[in-house]
Enzyme design. Structure first.
Site: not given
Length: 498
Positions: A35, A285
């Site tokens: 990510c 994230h």
């Protein structure tokens, strides 16, 4: 600062505005723990001057580098991300060459800021690989440094004799401390505030001839075209994440933090924000918000691409901020004389903080008399083209092939003109997205043919094909009838007599 002896890239060729307005491209699949990689690739893809340069293929046409080339890798990725009809693509080329970019692994989480610095440095090394014999000042004239790079000035003042010494260094991003800062402007003010080193006498004064305590002030001496700001959320004392909300504006004035703060405002417009969600810096994230070429904001979370409003973008716990330099109405007249024509038209038309789709560069107002004369010349040119038997051969051949496949009832492979580049589709089949982009280079051969050629040649061809089909069908019918008659006569002859 010493002037460079050789310029590796002309700044006049850098276009700050999008040359083509399009909807946002595809999302990116998370292949493990990538990510952090996806958000940086999306931010670089929607950096207008870099994307314009990569889409023009100016680097790959003249690249002679053997092996890994970060600019060629980014060019392939940007074209695939913007022109693919798939909902999401896989950045396999970038992940395959992670070991050449930095110490990253696909299955191990990384930091977005670290990957950004390594990626920009890898592109910088690629651009200056052919100029090893040049000086250090010339290496700072590459396309990458002229987009992301600037210069900082460190003014050191001796506290004993008040001697002032200036030192300059290049930078491509700014790391700000946000502990105790509630806004971006507060963090920038702390960045340029004077700092004294009384306890640590580590600077040797050229006049005192010894190490003395000094006062140091760091300011932006030359502003970059793309300002990249990292809000340091890692607390060095406790190694925990600083989750405080730091307010950041859509339009930033960098003039108060320059070496000469008394000139006109220097405005920057926000176009990308990277957000880290999680309680610690080691996990969590990454996702980002992007302002596409159509002037709208989109949230990009790996494969998901959703539209959003500006209020949502400005209310995030930002980690990385990307600002593009723009011009306001006061500095438009002063800057238009020093810029090339296509830059002055494109940049002066955009206002800071404008969320509407911006006009394309190169649109010039033409008088009515000139437009009428131009139309007449275009009509004469079209007549000459229609008379010429050589005009439009490639396009007409493609049109005939498509008509023949439809009229003959056969399925033929659709052939594209020679100037068409078939882009790779990451996923087969139609896209589930509500929008699809047609590349600009396809517009040239999708234009309709002149009326003469549409009425004459396709109609003649279809008539001739119909006549041929009728002849073939009558021939086959006569052959089948003849076979039936001969077979009946043979059957009667072969029957035994009673």
């Amino acid at each position: 600062m010493t002037p460079p002896r050789k310029s590796l890239f002309s700044p006049d060729r850098i276009c700050m505005e999008w040359r083509q307005q399009r909807r946002p491209g595809a999302g990116l699949h998370n292949l493990g723990s990538t990510c952090y990689l996806n958000v940086i690739l999306q931010c670089l893809t929607y950096t207008a001057p870099l994307a314009n340069y990569l889409l023009s293929r100016q680097h790959s046409r003249f690249c002679r580098r053997q092996g890994f080339c970060m600019m060629c890798t980014m060019e392939t990725h940007v074209r695939k991300a913007l022109f693919s009809s798939a909902t999401a693509i896989r950045p396999r080329a970038v992940i395959r060459d992670l070991k050449f970019i930095g110490e990253f692994k696909p299955d191990y989480p990384g930091d977005a800021y670290e990957f950004l610095r390594c990626t920009v440095n890898a592109m910088q090394r690629t651009c200056q690989s052919g100029s090893r014999d040049s000086d250090s000042s010339s290496r700072e004239t590459t396309i990458i440094h002229q987009i992301f790079g600037g210069f900082l000035r460190s003014r050191v003042t001796c506290l004993s004799c008040k001697t002032v010494s200036d030192f300059f260094r290049a930078f491509r991003d700014v790391l700000l401390k946000i502990k105790g800062a509630l806004s971006l402007t507060t963090a920038l003010e702390f960045f340029v505030a004077p700092k004294q080193t009384e306890g640590r006498k580590c600077f040797k004064c050229r006049k005192c001839k010894k190490k003395v305590a000094v006062s140091k002030v760091v300011t932006v001496h030359r502003a970059p075209r793309i300002l990249t700001v990292c809000l340091g959320r890692a607390d060095n004392g406790t190694s925990r994440k600083l989750s405080q909300v730091v307010e950041y504006p859509e339009c930033l004035d960098l003039r108060p933090y320059m070496s000469d703060p008394d000139r006109e405002p220097l405005l920057y417009s926000l176009y990308a924000v990277v957000v880290h969600s999680g309680h610690t810096c080691l996990g969590g994230h990454f996702f980002c918000y992007i302002k596409a070429s159509d002037g709208q904001w989109y949230k990009m979370n790996d494969v998901s691409v959703e539209s959003c409003d500006l209020h949502t973008v400005l209310g995030q716990q930002a980690y990385l901020l990307f600002y593009a330099r723009c011009f306001n109405s006061q500095s438009k007249k002063l800057s238009s004389s020093s810029l090339p024509p296509f830059l002055s038209q494109g940049e002066s038309s955009s206002q800071a903080g404008s969320a509407r789709p911006q006009t394309l560069p190169g649109r010039i107002r033409v008088a009515k008399s000139q437009r009428s004369s131009a139309r007449e010349r275009e009509r004469e040119r079209n007549k000459e083209r229609s008379r010429s038997p050589q005009w439009g051969n490639e396009h007409h051949r493609y049109f005939i092939n498509s008509n023949y496949s439809s009229s003959a009832g056969r399925r033929r492979k659709r052939t594209s003109p020679p100037d068409h580049d078939n882009t790779h589709r990451d996923a087969p089949g139609p896209s589930s997205r509500s929008f699809q982009h047609v590349p600009a280079h396809r517009d040239a051969w999708e234009q309709p043919l002149p009326r003469e050629r549409q009425q004459s040649k396709p109609s003649q061809l279809s008539c001739s094909l119909c006549r041929q089909l009728v002849k073939v069908r009558s021939y086959h019918q006569s052959q089948s009838k003849r076979r039936k008659l001969s077979f009946g006569a043979y059957k009667q002859k072969s029957q035994p007599y009673n």
